[in-house]
Design a protein around this motif. Structure first.
Motif, short mmCIF file in Angstrom:
data_model
loop_
_atom_site.label_atom_id
_atom_site.label_comp_id
_atom_site.label_asym_id
_atom_site.label_seq_id
_atom_site.Cartn_x
_atom_site.Cartn_y
_atom_site.Cartn_z
N ASP A 75 0.86 -1.24 0.02
CA ASP A 75 0.15 0.11 0.02
C ASP A 75 0.61 1.16 -0.04
O ASP A 75 0.21 2.30 -0.52
N ARG A 590 -5.67 -3.34 0.49
CA ARG A 590 -4.98 -2.23 1.06
C ARG A 590 -4.00 -2.06 -0.43
O ARG A 590 -4.00 -0.74 -0.81
N TYR A 594 -4.53 1.43 -2.21
CA TYR A 594 -3.53 2.59 -2.07
C TYR A 594 -2.43 2.72 -3.17
O TYR A 594 -1.69 3.49 -2.93
N ASN A 595 -2.41 1.45 -3.64
CA ASN A 595 -1.03 1.52 -4.71
C ASN A 595 -2.01 1.45 -6.15
O ASN A 595 -2.52 0.63 -6.64
#
Length: 635
Positions: A75, A590, A594-595
């Motif tokens: 993340d 995650r 988030y990435n």
């Protein structure tokens, strides 16, 4: 006493074993060992045995510098910038370890490298354990300590291996001859062996080792707590875990805290090298810059780099690595405007781990001292230089800017305070008035695009520098730091305890999970302790300024909240972020959230799925096994 005092001899000894003698009286193929030293006749007394134990430590440097498998695809870290995705470039391609596509397969060299190093270290440790009974002149009490040092290091490497690959070989005796027989051991049996060994280590290793850098009772308890915590989550019901493991982890954390041996530093920044944000004004020498950090009592176990005789990497893996490279491997370097080339001023930046936008937006840049401690958001000129804006810029104009040493060349604004009007930007932007580049957070990594067209902004800058590990005064030709890499430190003990309590552990000495969590947070807030810092409510959306507090209460404490705090406190440390997400079952959720590379996958469709919680076994190991062993599912 320096535990690395024998490293130079060991290096020469290992190399001498590879030398074949050549003379007019001997065949070219006749072996000749000019030192007359072999493992058979050297590791037979206390002096040789001590050298053998000592040789188990240096390989940790090479192992912990294999960071792709522990940071990328999480993340908070990716292998490359995010601009190509943000600006909708056609068919963007990043790292296989971010996109989790077909390129992440058994042939990936990173897999083979980590595998080989881990098992090389395990074999060294096995040599210590197996040869110890035959050492006649080593006192039994000291011999037992040295055996436990080896078992501690073996447990650490086995723990890393079983998390990466699941069922793997678990050799407990020294390998002295080549063999193609490979036996995979069930993960639950590996965890059981690690717990048995670390329990012995925790009762045998000294509280305060006489030599800096050796394994201690506190290090054994820390690792045992992390192992119990991981087993308690019981990945795929394969680890033999049970709810009681969380209570065992908590008890160990409370023991470490109660010992008083590893107090939290009052000032978080004392954990890192001393460095001026403007390197032109630096006054600390290279050695002085790390003296306080390397002596911190908060650090429970660190990979050693500060001892001059310990600089060299491990000769048996053919590495030329010298010292710690943490300061140059994370995220961005300085602006390229008016910079000296290849000097020690900013040193070199060769980042293989780039912060995601979420990594910045999890912090409160105003209240949380860790934001400024982790990042350097201003780039300064280190030489005279000129920049023309005549062509290729977003706002082409017949202007040449001149810079002197110490002039600001770029500023990267924090996510919660972006520029909102044209006059707040640099003159490279239409309407801008600043002589330097001003980068808004939604432009990090992406200033090289205008719509779907790439351009070159001669004044632009990518993102804040990752400044946490930077050590001044390192010669460019060396490029490596003498900062000891802190694998275990006390702040993580509090966060492990909080996680264990959230998962049902009972009997906490300090109170609820929020109490342990807030101990770490309040140290980071400094003079603002007790306040409720604000992070981005949606860290993935770079244009969303909505905030949410991250002070813990009994009502809001959660695993995701703890993972956020682990990111803030431990960003770039311990080679553990991938392990954190795997342990807690949040790698997919995650990662996709988030990435951007994980979310993009292939043509905008995420490819990461449950099989990615285990890595593919390296092809070299598969090819050399007879009978052939099975690959992990999905590869």
């Amino acid at each position: 006493m320096n535990i690395f005092k024998n490293i130079k001899f060991i290096s020469i000894f290992i190399l001498s074993l590879c030398i074949t003698g050549m003379s007019c009286k001997k065949s070219f193929l006749d072996e000749y060992n000019p030192s007359s030293q072999t493992t058979t006749n050297y590791y037979v007394d206390a002096a040789g045995f001590e050298s053998l134990v000592t040789s188990c430590y240096p390989l940790l440097r090479d192992i912990t510098q294999q960071r792709v498998l522990t940071f990328v695809g999480t993340d908070v870290f990716a292998a490359s910038g995010l601009g190509a995705i943000y600006y909708n470039q056609p068919s963007p391609q990043g790292s296989a370890f971010d996109q989790y596509d077909i390129r992440l397969n058994a042939s990936a060299p990173e897999l083979q490298s980590l595998w080989d190093m881990l098992y090389r270290e395990i074999n060294r440790c096995n040599a210590v354990v197996e040869r110890a009974p035959g050492i006649p002149d080593e006192p039994d009490s000291l011999k037992h300590i040295r055996i436990c040092e080896a078992k501690f290091l073996r447990s650490l490497c086995m723990f890393w291996a079983v998390q990466q690959w699941g069922d793997v070989p678990m050799p407990l005796t020294e390998t002295k001859a080549a063999s193609q027989v490979v036996t995979k051991v069930p993960s639950k049996d590996i965890y059981a062996q690690i717990i048995t060994d670390l329990t012995e280590c925790a009762s045998t290793l000294p509280v305060s080792p006489s030599d800096a850098g050796r394994a201690s009772q506190g290090a054994a308890k820390f690792l045992l707590a992390r192992v119990y915590l991981t087993r308690g989550w019981n990945f795929n019901n394969s680890l033999g875990g049970a709810p009681a493991d969380f209570t065992s982890a908590l008890q160990l954390c409370d023991q470490i805290i109660a010992s008083g041996k590893y107090p939290l530093e009052t000032n978080w920044n004392k954990l890192w090298p001393v460095h001026n944000k403007n390197p032109n004004l630096e006054t600390a020498s290279s050695a002085a810059s790390v003296a306080t950090a390397n002596a911190s009592k908060e650090v429970i176990f660190a990979v050693q780099y500060a001892n001059p005789s310990a600089y060299n990497g491990d000769p048996s893996v053919g590495t030329t690595t010298i010292g710690n490279n943490m300061h140059e491997m994370f995220s961005n370097g300085p602006s390229g405007v008016a910079q000296q080339a290849r000097t020690s001023t900013y040193n070199r930046w060769l980042p293989s781990q780039i912060c995601t936008w979420a990594a910045y937006r999890l912090f409160d840049p105003t209240l949380d001292t860790r934001y400024d401690g982790t990042f350097n958001s201003v780039s300064y000129a280190t030489a005279k230089g000129n920049v023309s804006l005549a062509t290729n810029n977003p706002n082409p104009q017949n202007i040449t800017l001149s810079f002197n040493v110490n002039d600001t060349t770029a500023i990267a604004l924090p996510w919660n305070n972006p520029a909102t009007s044209p006059d707040q930007f640099g003159v490279d932007i239409s309407g801008g008035t600043k002589k330097y580049a001003v980068v808004n957070p939604n432009q990090y990594f992406g200033l090289g695009y205008k719509g779907s067209t790439a351009y070159v902004d001669n004044l632009g800058w990518g993102a804040p520098m990752f400044w946490k590990f930077f050590q001044p005064g390192i010669q460019y030709g060396d490029g490596y730091s003498t900062f000891n890499d802190p694998l275990f430190r006390a702040a993580e003990v509090y966060l492990m305890a909080a996680e264990a309590i959230v998962k049902g552990a009972t009997g906490a000495a300090l109170g609820g999970a929020d109490v342990y969590y807030n101990k770490v947070l309040d140290r980071a807030l400094g003079a603002n302790a007790g306040m409720d810092p604000q992070c981005a409510a949606n860290p993935a959306d770079v244009n969303d300024l909505t905030t949410v507090g991250y002070r813990a209460t009994p009502a809001n404490i959660s695993i995701d909240m703890i993972l956020d705090e682990r990111a803030r406190e431990l960003l770039g440390e311990g080679n553990e972020r991938w392990y954190d997400l795997k342990r807690t079952g949040t790698l997919i959720s995650r990662g996709e959230k988030y990435n951007p590379w994980v979310a993009y996958g292939l043509n905008g469709t995420p490819l990461i799925d449950a099989h990615d919680y285990l890595r593919p076994l390296p092809q070299g190991m598969l090819d050399n096994s007879n009978p052939h062993i099975d690959q992990n599912p999905g590869y």
